[in-house]
Design a protein around this motif. Structure first.
Motif, mmCIF file in Angstrom:
data_model
loop_
_atom_site.group_PDB
_atom_site.id
_atom_site.type_symbol
_atom_site.label_atom_id
_atom_site.label_comp_id
_atom_site.label_asym_id
_atom_site.label_seq_id
_atom_site.Cartn_x
_atom_site.Cartn_y
_atom_site.Cartn_z
ATOM 1 N N TRP A 24 38.529 -8.975 46.838
ATOM 2 C CA TRP A 24 37.512 -8.407 47.729
ATOM 3 C C TRP A 24 37.531 -6.895 47.582
ATOM 4 O O TRP A 24 38.438 -6.223 48.061
ATOM 5 C CB TRP A 24 37.795 -8.803 49.170
ATOM 6 C CG TRP A 24 36.619 -8.591 50.073
ATOM 7 C CD1 TRP A 24 36.333 -7.481 50.812
ATOM 8 C CD2 TRP A 24 35.562 -9.512 50.323
ATOM 9 N NE1 TRP A 24 35.169 -7.656 51.513
ATOM 10 C CE2 TRP A 24 34.675 -8.903 51.241
ATOM 11 C CE3 TRP A 24 35.288 -10.810 49.868
ATOM 12 C CZ2 TRP A 24 33.529 -9.546 51.696
ATOM 13 C CZ3 TRP A 24 34.149 -11.446 50.329
ATOM 14 C CH2 TRP A 24 33.277 -10.813 51.227
ATOM 15 N N ASP A 25 36.528 -6.349 46.933
ATOM 16 C CA ASP A 25 36.451 -4.916 46.704
ATOM 17 C C ASP A 25 35.531 -4.302 47.756
ATOM 18 O O ASP A 25 34.321 -4.178 47.563
ATOM 19 C CB ASP A 25 35.930 -4.634 45.294
ATOM 20 C CG ASP A 25 35.994 -3.162 44.922
ATOM 21 O OD1 ASP A 25 36.334 -2.338 45.795
ATOM 22 O OD2 ASP A 25 35.696 -2.829 43.759
ATOM 23 N N ALA A 26 36.109 -3.926 48.875
ATOM 24 C CA ALA A 26 35.317 -3.398 49.988
ATOM 25 C C ALA A 26 34.626 -2.096 49.613
ATOM 26 O O ALA A 26 33.469 -1.857 49.991
ATOM 27 C CB ALA A 26 36.212 -3.198 51.210
ATOM 28 N N SER A 84 32.771 -9.632 47.288
ATOM 29 C CA SER A 84 32.240 -8.749 48.327
ATOM 30 C C SER A 84 30.787 -8.371 48.069
ATOM 31 O O SER A 84 30.073 -7.956 48.981
ATOM 32 C CB SER A 84 33.087 -7.481 48.430
ATOM 33 O OG SER A 84 33.023 -6.721 47.232
ATOM 34 N N VAL A 85 30.335 -8.506 46.806
ATOM 35 C CA VAL A 85 28.940 -8.196 46.496
ATOM 36 C C VAL A 85 27.991 -9.039 47.338
ATOM 37 O O VAL A 85 26.957 -8.558 47.806
ATOM 38 C CB VAL A 85 28.659 -8.411 44.986
ATOM 39 C CG1 VAL A 85 28.838 -9.856 44.586
ATOM 40 C CG2 VAL A 85 27.257 -7.949 44.634
ATOM 41 N N PHE A 86 28.356 -10.290 47.586
ATOM 42 C CA PHE A 86 27.446 -11.176 48.313
ATOM 43 C C PHE A 86 27.325 -10.769 49.775
ATOM 44 O O PHE A 86 26.235 -10.844 50.363
ATOM 45 C CB PHE A 86 27.900 -12.621 48.164
ATOM 46 C CG PHE A 86 27.718 -13.152 46.775
ATOM 47 C CD1 PHE A 86 26.492 -13.605 46.336
ATOM 48 C CD2 PHE A 86 28.783 -13.167 45.883
ATOM 49 C CE1 PHE A 86 26.309 -14.065 45.049
ATOM 50 C CE2 PHE A 86 28.616 -13.636 44.586
ATOM 51 C CZ PHE A 86 27.381 -14.082 44.167
ATOM 52 N N SER A 87 28.421 -10.319 50.374
ATOM 53 C CA SER A 87 28.332 -9.877 51.760
ATOM 54 C C SER A 87 27.415 -8.665 51.872
ATOM 55 O O SER A 87 26.624 -8.547 52.820
ATOM 56 C CB SER A 87 29.722 -9.551 52.309
ATOM 57 O OG SER A 87 30.276 -8.420 51.662
ATOM 58 N N ALA A 88 27.499 -7.745 50.892
ATOM 59 C CA ALA A 88 26.640 -6.562 50.910
ATOM 60 C C ALA A 88 25.174 -6.944 50.735
ATOM 61 O O ALA A 88 24.288 -6.358 51.368
ATOM 62 C CB ALA A 88 27.076 -5.592 49.819
ATOM 63 N N LEU A 89 24.904 -7.921 49.877
ATOM 64 C CA LEU A 89 23.517 -8.339 49.639
ATOM 65 C C LEU A 89 22.956 -9.092 50.838
ATOM 66 O O LEU A 89 21.844 -8.809 51.305
ATOM 67 C CB LEU A 89 23.448 -9.204 48.384
ATOM 68 C CG LEU A 89 23.851 -8.534 47.066
ATOM 69 C CD1 LEU A 89 23.753 -9.519 45.913
ATOM 70 C CD2 LEU A 89 23.007 -7.296 46.788
#
Length: 417
Positions: free
Chosen positions: A77-79, A111-116
């Motif tokens: 997970w790259d916050a 983590s890309v999906f949470s941002a999207l």
């Protein structure tokens, strides 16, 4: 319509990046406004130089170039990477209608999906591999050199030493898959498959009300010209990374058994062993334009004998477009474009089957007929950049209509119907 294309690189260093770059160009030429988000710093392909394409770099680095402990944590997970992505999206002067994701494993992490999803925008992902379902990404067991048959993240999957690097990498990738499933939970995601085999295989692995499946051929950026003359060529040619899972060793073995030379364009862990074989020539990586200039003059046929369930190696489509016969693994999604015995051969990735196919191509007249048929059939329904863009736009419009979301066209709000 304004589409964000998100990929980790902006150059065609691999199949996924090549499709991302060419898709962006095709969409722009079709009148779509495109923002190309490049996760990892680096050069950009000239195809992205278009008035309708805005390119933005996120400034990320490749996770696996970081210290081991940091790489493991960021792979889960790259916050910080997610924050940079979110900030870039929020700073766009025009809100996009849809985000099209091509890659996320080298710098972005789950983590890309949470941002999207936090932006409330429709998200589509092209499935160039199996990472959305399988921890090691290729649904292939490197320990047994065979496709996987295990249920992803089952107890037997977690215990299997299948990773191509190490057990530690497998553990990190299992953790990443768990994080991914958490990020995807209860969020709609549209999946774009590049071959029929992917629809069947990944459709069975990715089920649930959140997933909607679509089918779009990869673009093939080949200008129509006269077919090559495979009867003049002598070598069985292979283009790509020189690895066992892609079958590079099988090409050398079977070509030698069939009495034909083998020509390799690419690099990888098998390079030294291939160079040591008699009748084998390894040219290393070549510029894209140089590749087909070489192959049109020297290749009797192109071989793509993947041991894994490769979704769609672009070399197969490009060979057919150039009028060269193809010998494709029946495990590869691209084999659906090869008519067995007419434009080439589809065979199991085994030495004996490949040897028989290569031996048949030793007949120059037959190779010429196969090449001519390959060229004619491909150009009867070519996978051009414009055809690819039209298919993508149709998918986007279906997605927007299903969400009841407005879409923007030339700076104005337009109906999604």
């Amino acid at each position: 319509m304004h589409i964000v294309v998100l990929a980790e690189f902006a150059v065609a260093s691999g199949g996924a990046e090549k499709v991302a770059v060419e898709s962006a160009r095709g969409l722009a030429e079709a009148g779509i406004d495109v923002t190309y988000l490049q996760a990892i710093d680096g050069p950009a392909d000239p195809l992205l130089d278009h008035a309708r394409i805005r390119r933005i770099g996120l400034g990320n680095t490749d996770i696996w170039t970081r210290p081991a402990h940091r790489a493991a944590l960021d792979g889960l997970w790259d916050a910080a990477g997610a924050a940079r992505l979110g900030a870039a999206l929020d700073a766009l002067p025009v809100r996009p209608d849809l985000i099209h994701l091509h890659q996320w494993t080298r710098s972005l992490s789950p983590s890309v999906f949470s941002a999207l999803f936090a932006r409330g925008l429709p998200v589509a992902a092209t499935l160039h591999d199996y990472f959305l379902a399988c921890p090691n990404g290729v649904y292939y067991r490197f320990d047994t050199a065979a496709p996987c048959t295990l249920k992803p993240l089952s107890a037997s999957c977690i215990a299997a030493p299948c990773d191509g690097r190490s057990r530690l990498h497998k553990l990190v990738r299992v953790g990443r898959s768990v994080a991914l499933r958490t990020a995807l939970k209860e969020h709609p995601l549209d999946l774009i498959h590049v071959c029929d085999a992917s629809v069947a295989r990944m459709g069975a692995l990715l089920t649930g009300p959140g997933f909607t499946h679509h089918r779009v051929d990869n673009p093939v950026r080949v200008e129509k010209g006269p077919p090559a003359d495979p009867a003049r060529g002598e070598a069985i040619a292979y283009v790509g990374r020189l690895t066992r899972e892609k079958g590079a060793d099988l090409v050398a073995e079977a070509a030698g058994a069939a009495g034909l030379p083998a020509l390799f364009i690419g690099a990888g862990p098998l390079e030294a062993s291939l160079r040591a074989r008699p009748g084998v020539e390894v040219l290393g990586w070549q510029a894209p334009d140089a590749v087909w200039d070489i192959l049109r003059h020297r290749a009797r046929a192109i071989a793509a004998p993947s041991r894994w369930y490769e979704t769609g190696p672009l070399t197969v489509y490009e060979a057919l477009a150039n009028g060269l016969p193809v010998v494709a693994s029946d495990r590869s999604g691209a084999c659906e474009k090869v008519v067995d015995g007419v434009t080439g051969f589809t065979v199991p990735p085994e030495p004996e089957a490949l040897t028989r196919a290569f031996a048949a191509l030793g007949d120059a007249d037959r190779a010429e007929r196969l090449g001519a048929a390959a060229h004619a059939r491909y150009w009867a329904a070519p996978s051009t950049l414009s055809a690819h863009a039209a298919a993508l736009i149709a998918v986007y419009e279906r997605i927007l209509a299903a969400r009841g979301a407005p879409r923007r066209e030339s700076g104005r709000i337009a109906s999604a119907a």
